[in-house]
Design an enzyme around this catalytic site. Structure first.
Site, PDB file in Angstrom:
ATOM      1  N   GLU A 178       0.800  -1.209   0.000  1.00 38.11           N
ATOM      2  CA  GLU A 178       0.000   0.000   0.000  1.00 38.11           C
ATOM      3  C   GLU A 178       0.843   1.274   0.000  1.00 38.11           C
ATOM      4  O   GLU A 178       0.553   2.231  -0.703  1.00 38.11           O
ATOM      5  CB  GLU A 178      -0.890  -0.054   1.229  1.00 38.11           C
ATOM      6  CG  GLU A 178      -1.605   1.199   1.540  1.00 38.11           C
ATOM      7  CD  GLU A 178      -2.601   0.947   2.647  1.00 38.11           C
ATOM      8  OE1 GLU A 178      -3.535   1.726   2.750  1.00 38.11           O
ATOM      9  OE2 GLU A 178      -2.436  -0.048   3.394  1.00 38.11           O
ATOM     10  N   ARG A 245       8.818   4.333   6.434  1.00 36.11           N
ATOM     11  CA  ARG A 245       7.722   4.690   7.328  1.00 36.11           C
ATOM     12  C   ARG A 245       8.356   5.075   8.649  1.00 36.11           C
ATOM     13  O   ARG A 245       8.998   4.257   9.302  1.00 36.11           O
ATOM     14  CB  ARG A 245       6.795   3.497   7.523  1.00 36.11           C
ATOM     15  CG  ARG A 245       5.585   3.805   8.378  1.00 36.11           C
ATOM     16  CD  ARG A 245       4.704   2.568   8.531  1.00 36.11           C
ATOM     17  NE  ARG A 245       3.434   2.893   9.154  1.00 36.11           N
ATOM     18  CZ  ARG A 245       3.233   2.942  10.464  1.00 36.11           C
ATOM     19  NH1 ARG A 245       4.234   2.704  11.275  1.00 36.11           N
ATOM     20  NH2 ARG A 245       2.039   3.242  10.950  1.00 36.11           N
TER      21      ARG A 245
END
Lengths: 415, 886
Positions: A178, A245
């Site tokens: 994603e 991230r």
């Protein structure tokens, strides 16, 4: 467009493996491996071959985004395929709402799209992820499996529903990371110079002169992406191929909607936002001036800064008189400020000045965008800039295109 | 649950809450959005015994060596009381009603007020109390209060480990507290970076704090009070409301190591089910839990981000949000460990709610006053940490939380760390941590519970003329036993649970009940009897050759130590046989070789045989134990021997009574009487080669972190190179593992069968440990070259330790100064390779570091999180751990 897309074809590895069995999970490894290698162009790997109607899905925690590529000319397909295509066409086009929860965003529909040399249009449909069983029944009943051996999917649901799709619908979900898809979607803007897609708010501290201004997103590195879905992911993007991230929080759009539903009895995100737009959080929150009688100058806290979210609700009397609209507004402000605060600290830690806020939470939610713009500006003394993307559409299109093209990639390497 | 009432119990404040309010002198008030804290100082009047040299002609004894009488003594105590702000008016009324009688009330008629409410309530306070309100800055108070607690209350700060044994790990006295991040969780949250006493700044904050939990919580549930919400949360399950990774992914997201139970979206499922009527309404317990989790996680994450941004490794949490609630502490600890990978340490404070009030009070004191004195928590008058699993339903719990108390005694002298300690920071006085050692805890709690009756009887007998002695003694019994019961439930409620704390708590509760020196007469009798035997004893010893004399001196010291009224078994013997004397005690002693037997090494050192080139000791510091036979027939001859070898002796006794230990004032008189008998002692006293000093301690144990400042200076001036610690309390319950930068002799008789057996011995087993400082230096060189395997091999448990905990295995293996001892030392010193540069710091330090290592492991392990320990690490998006490539 597709000419450009196919530029990246040369350095794409999948075919070199000559993997034959498309129904095996080798695909996942391959794609993820490819992604991990950080080849941002890999999604552009399109090649010729027959065109097919194709699905792409982004299955989030709350919302599922479905994209469907419908070829304009279906004469090339065999009889059975044509039959299914017509069925789907009738079902999809017959309405803009499916059941009580599925919605086709007609305004987002993209016509005259060329994918794999085939002309067609892309439809966008969204429905709550909780309705996935109904969608699976539909896919089973309408025999989607006759159209493709797989659906490209991203989001957590790609993992969650993988087995069900395979056993019930006989469709394989080809999973795509994603965040990879997201970052590539943003690269897509850069790449095609979609200047008008990115904007910021000038004078965010002054409501009267605060307005949207286009932002030139050419060579934007490094920047931070704050993706606000049900939860929040924060990515630091250093270059086309480098991102990580860096943080995240569980206090996201899902929290806003969940709390709003519990507090006001509302049922949808739109409803919650609509309530919030009419509310005033100062009736709910305790402000600095409520405690100190004015500014807390020693530490630079303005009197109207929120000292305690929902702080006034400690009083029984105030709870009784609290209005739904005010509660919705306070929830929105609390969540938005918290996201802004965490994003700001991450930006500072990463030494990044541009922060791109994306995600479904910002859909129809100007209040939050302006608040974020304000918070970034105010707490950083102007050194941080909050950036937004027009409509969110841009990203979604990009993601869908990626999904489609990757699906094609996958689908047609095969023979 | 419906019968429970929250916060209703405090409508009428009483003197049970505002202890000693009639003698209050100075006030400070911290008024927060929801809670107010009142701080006041009071003068505590208590009895104290004094001894006088002049014989009292009316004395009951034929020819008393000294006289005992009770005196009134005053001490200053700080009190802190906390209650909900809505009760402020009735509390002010109460204060006023009680203070009208006090002439000295409110020193200069100005009281310091801080907190947000300082603005709102100024007029009310001024009109009610007739004083001038001086508003002081909240954050400055907060930090001053925090610094004060960290510096003065040894067991103030602790780490919380839900899966640890113990769950609470107290930080101990930390002289190096800066820099730290203070996260004050009030209605909202402020984060302050503190670099020194005077250098601090507010670096951020968040509006999601206690007010959010309370406000949102009471909107979403029927609960009206903060504690009620906490109570709900304790019983709830967050999974029906929170969207977990498995709700999105269907299971673990194994590839990046995110567990299925990680929260992706707080309250994320509340919306999903909104219109689905098949889903029953969410229950309030679950909502409260999701909310608490969500706010705690968020604060933890923001604290971590700020700590990282500012390069701070320690985070303290203040305010009154946490309230010792294990679930909240665990959530925050987990969040910070998760994000920082164990690099940043979250620490909680036992008195988190009082920081501001303490700070405000200190602001009202004269400059430097806080530093001139030492301060000690009054264990008898303070509330402990709540123990949620038991207390939620009890009235006491709510009393505590609504009117939670803290009392701090001002000690009339400054207390400093002993300069002879090898590693002051790593020093931890207590040998066994009862929070950790369940068997020992069970034994000692039970033992003290049973002994409490004996103590009560002794207390009654000590005040035969007082009409209410029985009543007060029974009051003591009730309070002490109730404390022991509560410690059974939450052993960590008052900091480290140790034998020392249990003894000290008993002493301070006795004092609260106006019993100061229950052994006073007993001590007097024994001292007299022993003095009569001193000259015979000295003559006997003088007739022995040096080598034999040294042995008999050691045996005398040990036999004297048998006379301990703190040991129940000994009490029985002494009560049955009034004539039980030194010889009888010698007969009871374990025969050599003793359980810990370094006598030969000690004799070698003293006789300088075997080619030893060492000169006699320059100065010996002796911490002595019991009155009577112990001090007079055991210690005095031993001191005399040292003196005759040219060693200066500092003889230290407790500053205040505890059990039958000799007290400084008594020791002065005893030394004088002894010097009448012995010319060696006489000339030494006259030439100041024998110094009688007070230790600053008031306990049967010995905390070398806090000894009398004058003694500390004298030790340094005299160049003390030998420390002698005598008795079970000082050398076994405490200091057994202490290491010194000089030679140390630890002497005790184990007068408790259970403890003796634990060490692999029997009743009256003997510890005679002689630890030479060079033995500690030796391993350092070995440590540098030894391999891990060698270390492991050397640390294989000895037979003695097999029945003991892992901690006592190090005791057992280090029980002699033979190579075994050095190896055990070496092993522990290198157990933490990161700290290898401090490998000379002794086992006390290495114990600490190796414990920390364990903590790290505990928290870093993802499997440490059980299914109901959620963290928020993620989002509904696919969460990915940070990649290496940048």
């Amino acid at each position: 467009m597709d000419q450009k897309l196919s530029n990246g074809h040369a350095n794409d590895p999948p075919s070199s493996n000559g993997h034959q069995d498309s129904s095996q999970p080798v695909q996942e490894d391959n794609t993820l491996g490819k992604m991990r290698k950080g080849s941002p162009d890999s999604f552009c790997d399109l090649r010729g071959g027959p065109s097919m109607p194709l699905f792409g899905m982004d299955i989030g925690g709350t919302l599922t985004k479905l994209v469907y590529f419908e070829p304009d000319n279906i004469d090339d397909f065999d009889q059975a395929e044509q039959q299914t295509l017509r069925t789907i066409h009738r079902y999809l086009m017959g309405s803009t709402a499916y059941g009580t929860t599925g919605i086709r965003d007609v305004h987002l529909e993209m016509k005259e799209q060329n994918i794999c040399g085939r002309q067609g249009r892309i439809h966008f449909i969204r429905f709550p992820t909780s309705q996935m069983p109904a969608f699976i029944d539909l896919a089973k009943y309408r025999k989607f499996s006759g159209l493709a051996s797989g659906i490209c999917a991203t989001g957590g649901g790609a993992y969650m529903f993988e087995d069900v799709f395979e056993s019930e619908v006989h469709l394989q979900l080809h999973k795509y990371d994603e965040l990879d898809s997201l970052v590539k979607g943003i690269h897509y803007i850069d790449r095609y110079n979609l200047n008008s897609e990115c904007y910021y708010f000038c004078n965010p501290l002054d409501p009267s002169s605060c307005e949207k201004m286009p932002f030139n997103f050419q060579d934007p590195y490094p920047y931070l992406v704050v993706n606000i879905g049900s939860g929040v992911s924060i990515l630091s993007v250093r270059s086309k191929s480098q991102y990580s991230r860096v943080s995240g929080t569980s206090l996201g759009g899902g929290t806003f909607l969940g709390l709003c539903c519990l507090l006001t009895g509302c049922e949808t995100f739109e409803e919650a936002i609509e309530l919030a737009s009419r509310g005033d959080s100062e009736n709910i929150d305790k402000l600095v001036k409520d405690i100190y009688g004015g500014d807390y100058n020693k530490f630079g806290l303005k009197g109207d800064a929120v000292a305690s979210s929902f702080g006034q609700m400690m009083s029984k009397e105030k709870r009784k008189s609290a209005k739904k609209e005010d509660l919705a507004r306070a929830t929105l402000v609390t969540l938005t400020n918290n996201i802004g605060s965490i994003a700001r600290m991450c930006a500072k830690t990463e030494k990044i000045e541009r922060v791109v806020f994306v995600g479904n939470f910002l859909r129809v939610n100007t209040i939050s965008m302006k608040l974020l713009a304000f918070a970034m500006e105010y707490w950083s003394n102007g050194s941080l800039k909050a950036l937004f993307l027009e409509h969110e559409v841009c990203i979604r299109i990009a993601i869908c295109k990626i999904l489609l093209s990757q699906c094609l990639d996958f689908r047609f390497v095969d023979p | 649950m419906a019968h429970k009432s929250y916060a209703r119990s405090i409508d009428l404040p009483t003197e049970q809450v505002f202890h000693n309010i009639r003698n209050a002198r100075r006030f400070a008030i911290d008024i927060g959005g929801s809670l107010a804290k009142v701080a006041y100082s009071s003068v505590v009047k208590r009895k104290s015994t004094m001894v006088f040299d002049e014989p009292d002609v009316e004395g009951v004894c034929g020819s008393p060596i000294y006289n005992v009488s009770e005196m009134d003594q005053e001490a200053v105590r700080l009190h802190f009381v906390k209650f909900e702000t809505k009760y402020i008016e009735s509390c002010l009324d109460f204060i006023k009603a009680n203070l009208i009688k006090s002439k000295e009330f409110v020193h200069d008629k100005v009281i310091k007020v801080t907190g947000g409410g300082a603005y709102k309530y100024t007029d009310l306070i001024q009109s009610k109390l007739g004083v001038t309100v001086d508003k002081v800055d909240e954050i400055a108070c907060l930090i001053e209060g925090c610094n004060f607690l960290l510096k003065h209350i040894p067991d103030e700060a602790f780490c919380y480990m839900r899966h640890g044994n113990p769950e609470y790990k107290f930080q101990g006295v930390d002289s190096d507290i800066f820099p730290y991040l203070l996260v004050n969780i009030g209605s909202g949250v402020s984060l302050c970076k503190v670099e020194s006493e005077s250098k601090f700044e507010r670096i951020g904050g968040t509006s999601m704090g206690g007010g959010t939990f309370w406000g949102l919580g009471s909107l979403l549930t029927s609960a009206k009070e903060f504690d009620e919400l906490l109570d709900l949360a304790e019983r709830g399950d967050h999974k029906p409301l929170d969207m977990l990774v498995k709700d999105i992914y269907g299971g673990n997201y194994g590839e990046i190591g995110l567990g299925a139970d990680v929260i992706a979206s707080s309250f994320g499922k509340a919306a999903r089910c909104a219109r689905d009527t098949s889903v029953p309404d969410f229950n309030k317990e679950d909502i409260a839990r999701s909310l608490l989790l969500c706010i705690s996680n968020d604060i933890g994450q923001i604290a971590y981000l700020q700590a990282r941004l500012h390069g701070v490794k320690k985070i303290y949490f203040g305010g009154f949000f946490i309230r010792g609630h294990p679930f909240t502490m665990h959530t925050m600890t987990f969040a910070i460990n998760y994000w920082s990978k164990g690099d940043i340490q979250p620490l909680f404070l036992r008195h988190e709610g009082y920081l501001c009030a303490i700070g405000a009070f200190l602001k009202g004191m004269k400059d430097g006053d806080a530093e001139h004195y030492s301060w000690g928590e009054n264990l008898a008058g303070s509330s402990g940490l709540a123990s949620p699993q038991h207390s939620a339903a009890s009235f006491d719990y709510h009393m505590r939380n609504n009117f939670s108390l803290l009392e701090i005694n001002r000690l009339e002298r400054s207390l400093l760390p002993c300069p002879l300690l090898r590693d002051i920071i790593g020093y931890f006085p207590d040998t066994v941590d009862l929070t950790q050692d369940g068997d020992a805890r069970d034994y000692w709690l039970d033992c003290f519970y049973k002994n409490a009756v004996k103590t009560r009887d002794l207390a009654i007998n000590s005040q035969p003329t007082s009409p209410d002695a029985t009543e007060r003694a029974n009051d003591f019994l009730k309070k002490y036993r109730s404390r022991l019961k509560s410690l059974e439930q939450n052993p960590c409620a008052f900091g480290h649970l140790t034998v020392r704390n249990l003894l000290d708590t008993s002493a301070s509760m006795l004092e609260e009940c106006l019993f100061t020196d229950i052994f006073s007469q007993q001590k007097q009798l024994e001292n007299e009897a022993a003095l009569h035997q001193l000259s015979d004893r000295l003559a006997y010893l003088d007739g022995l050759p040096l080598s034999e004399r040294l042995l008999q001196l050691a045996i005398g010291l040990l036999a004297g130590n048998v006379f301990d009224w703190g040991a129940l078994e000994v009490c029985r013997i002494l009560e049955q046989s009034k004539s039980f004397g030194l010889e009888d005690a010698q007969a009871k002693l374990q025969k050599r070789p003793w359980l810990f037997d370094d006598f030969d090494a000690w004799r070698n050192r003293m006789t300088q045989s075997k080619g030893s080139q060492k000169p006699p000791y320059k100065c010996a510091v002796i911490f002595c134990d019991n009155s009577g036979v112990d001090i007079i027939l055991g210690v005095f001859p031993f001191v005399r021997q040292l003196l005759s070898m040219g060693t200066t002796v500092i003889l230290c006794a407790n500053s205040a009574p505890s059990l039958n230990d000799v007290v400084f004032v008594e020791l002065q008189l005893l030394a004088k009487h002894a010097s009448d008998i012995c010319p060696v002692l006489r000339s030494a006293l006259a030439e100041r080669r024998l110094l009688v000093m007070e230790s600053g301690q008031t306990s049967p144990c010995l905390d070398l972190r806090l000894i009398d400042g004058h003694l500390v200076r004298t030790m340094t001036e005299q160049g003390a190179d030998l420390v002698v610690i005598e008795g079970m309390g000082r050398a076994i319950h405490t200091n057994m593992e202490a290491t010194f930068n000089c030679d140390a002799l630890k002497v005790a008789v184990i007068k408790n069968k259970w403890l003796a057996q634990r060490f692999g011995g029997d009743m009256f087993a003997v510890m005679f440990r002689f630890e030479q400082s060079q033995d500690h230096r030796l391993p350092q060189t070995v440590a540098a070259t030894a391999t891990a395997q060698e270390l492991t091999a050397s640390l294989l448990p000895s037979p003695l330790s097999s029945a003991c905990s892992s901690r006592s295995s190090s005791l057992a293996s280090s029980r002699s100064t033979s190579p075994v001892s050095s190896l055990s030392y070496l092993g522990s010193a290198t157990s933490d390779s990161r700290k290898s540069q401090t490998s000379d710091s002794g086992s006390g330090r290495s114990k600490k570091t190796s414990r920390q290592t364990c903590d790290d492991e505990d928290e870093q392990s993802p499997t440490a999180s059980s299914a109901n320990i959620p963290i928020t690490a993620s989002s509904a998006n696919i969460p990915i751990t940070p990649r290496g490539s940048r």
